[in-house]
Design an enzyme around this catalytic site. Structure first.
Site, PDB file in Angstrom:
ATOM      1  N   HIS A  75     -34.609  -2.494 -70.813  1.00 37.03           N
ATOM      2  CA  HIS A  75     -34.494  -1.282 -70.006  1.00 37.03           C
ATOM      3  C   HIS A  75     -35.339  -0.180 -70.639  1.00 37.03           C
ATOM      4  CE1 HIS A  75     -30.424  -2.194 -67.832  1.00 37.03           C
ATOM      5  NE2 HIS A  75     -31.359  -3.096 -67.623  1.00 37.03           N
ATOM      6  N   TYR A 204     -25.777   6.226 -63.932  1.00 34.24           N
ATOM      7  CA  TYR A 204     -24.565   6.977 -64.265  1.00 34.24           C
ATOM      8  C   TYR A 204     -24.396   8.047 -63.185  1.00 34.24           C
ATOM      9  CZ  TYR A 204     -24.704   4.968 -68.985  1.00 34.24           C
ATOM     10  OH  TYR A 204     -24.709   4.109 -70.055  1.00 34.24           O
ATOM     11  N   PRO A 296     -16.758   4.384 -73.335  1.00 35.65           N
ATOM     12  CA  PRO A 296     -17.956   3.571 -73.107  1.00 35.65           C
ATOM     13  C   PRO A 296     -19.121   4.299 -72.459  1.00 35.65           C
ATOM     14  CG  PRO A 296     -16.253   3.054 -71.490  1.00 35.65           C
ATOM     15  CD  PRO A 296     -15.630   3.994 -72.464  1.00 35.65           C
ATOM     16  N   LYS A 300     -22.024   2.951 -76.864  1.00 35.28           N
ATOM     17  CA  LYS A 300     -22.121   2.982 -78.319  1.00 35.28           C
ATOM     18  C   LYS A 300     -21.128   2.066 -79.047  1.00 35.28           C
ATOM     19  CE  LYS A 300     -25.539   5.619 -78.652  1.00 35.28           C
ATOM     20  NZ  LYS A 300     -26.593   4.690 -78.311  1.00 35.28           N
ATOM     21  N   TYR A 394     -29.407   7.751 -76.955  1.00 36.30           N
ATOM     22  CA  TYR A 394     -29.087   6.575 -76.158  1.00 36.30           C
ATOM     23  C   TYR A 394     -29.720   5.313 -76.754  1.00 36.30           C
ATOM     24  CZ  TYR A 394     -27.799   4.013 -71.925  1.00 36.30           C
ATOM     25  OH  TYR A 394     -27.226   3.126 -71.039  1.00 36.30           O
TER      26      TYR A 394
END
Length: 404
Positions: A75, A204, A296, A300, A394
């Site tokens: 990704h 998200y 979540p 992480k 991230y």
């Protein structure tokens, strides 16, 4: 009672325990894994699947990367949608080439299990640990039972990879152990389905109806989440109701592309932030969920466990290869620095993207809290510096090396 002698006793056969065992075996360091559940139960746990590069590198060093490299999906970025308007966080561009890999935790566990079995490394399943003794001495021991037989494991070190409810953390005396916890007033309802992901990258979603996440496990298997009240029951959520609600929270273009199908698994997970300090007591080291849990939202949890493994692997390799016992005192300090960064990022992402309604949050009035989080999102999604901050955290902060 049967006596087992080994250098490192590992309690727990999740991905962190299995990965540590494989890495140590590559260095000729003997280890035994003791797991309270069956192998089938361990593989049945549906968990995360977004891997930082540091974790990917560890899997490769352990020699368990063939399927991950063949089937894992890189990704370069992900999307944050606010009330239907999407902003892409270009991880690769914003972090000078760093990316994350999508490969399910269940598959990682399976690969590590297969490698351990092929190497004939000792693993005891259905073997609950009853006691850890002399952890603060040079000769700790672990006691467990399997099939009615009692075992005593004599070792140099113990790795507690046995999760939040395991025996390892309570072994640290109360007057030494300090725990920090925040419980969130909602949960995540997750659905796994054999349907193509709605997008090549994660989405998200912050929406007035609540948070949603469009995730994936492979090119043909999807994982979706909805924010739900803690009072909800899985039985109240039919597949049809789940898909209908998800479509309302996704951006319109994604909602139109969504392919639905029967669920393979559905569950509701509560969210919490938790840290135990210290992560070490004598020759006992806490790893992963035994020491820390994150919501979540920031992907992480598994990655923090991997960074614990990386640090403990450094420590034990130096002990056995260079006879440096002094380095073991660095473990907790190094791990906790990265843990708290991960905790803060996960807490921050959770605060920004979820709907808290008019609930009192961190002793702040709910209405002003929601306004402040809206301002956070506006800044971080609409400024170059804000996007870099999200992207750097991230993809994962660098692992820290031991001091000489």
């Amino acid at each position: 009672m049967e006596v087992i002698n080994t250098q490192v006793a590992i309690i727990g056969s999740g991905p962190s325990g299995l990965l540590l065992g494989q890495l140590l075996a590559k260095q000729g360091i003997s280890n035994v894994i003791i797991e309270r559940s069956s192998a089938v139960h361990v593989l049945s746990r549906i968990r995360a699947g977004i891997l930082e590069q540091g974790f990917v590198d560890l899997i490769r060093e352990a020699g368990c990367n063939a399927r991950m490299d063949a089937e894992g999906h890189t990704h370069d970025g992900f999307q944050i949608s606010v009330n239907g308007k999407g902003t892409r966080i270009d991880l690769k561009a914003l972090t000078n080439g760093k990316v994350v890999t999508c490969y399910g935790q269940t598959e990682i566990t399976r690969d590590l299990m297969d490698a351990r079995q092929a190497a004939c490394l000792p693993t005891y399943y259905n073997a609950p640990v009853s006691e850890i003794t002399d952890a603060n001495s040079a000769a700790p021991s672990v006691y467990f039972e399997q099939d009615g037989r009692q075992y005593e494991v004599n070792c140099d070190f113990i790795a507690g990879c046995d999760g939040f409810h395991g025996i390892s953390r309570p072994t640290i005396p109360n007057h030494i152990r300090k725990e920090y916890e925040r419980v969130y007033p909602f949960g995540w309802l997750g659905l796994l389905s054999d349907t193509p992901p709605v997008d090549d990258e994660l989405i998200y979603c912050k929406h007035p109806r609540g948070f949603a996440l469009a995730s994936q496990r492979s090119a043909t298997r999807s994982r979706y989440y909805l924010q739900v009240p803690l009072t909800d029951k899985v039985e109240e959520w039919s597949d049809e109701r789940f898909w209908d609600e998800l479509k309302k929270r996704l951006p319109e273009d994604a909602s139109q592309r969504l392919q639905t199908g029967p669920s393979i698994e559905k569950s509701i997970a509560p969210l919490r932030s938790f840290v135990c300090e210290p992560m070490q007591y004598g020759r006992l080291f806490l790893v992963g969920d035994a020491a820390h849990i994150v919501p979540p939202t920031g992907a992480k949890g598994l990655n923090l466990a991997a960074s614990d493994v990386a640090t403990l692997y450094q420590v034990l390799t130096r002990v056995y290869k260079h006879d440096d016992m002094g380095c073991i005192e660095q473990y907790s300090e190094i791990c906790l620095r990265r843990v708290w960064h991960g905790e803060r990022f996960s807490w921050w992402m959770t605060n920004m993207l979820h709907d808290f309604g008019e609930l009192n949050v961190d002793n702040t009035d709910g209405a002003i809290f929601n306004k402040l989080m809206g301002s956070e999102l506006d800044y971080f999604l609409n400024t170059p510096a804000g996007k870099v901050t999200i992207a750097e955290q991230y993809v994962g902060l660098p692992y820290e090396s031991l001091k000489d």
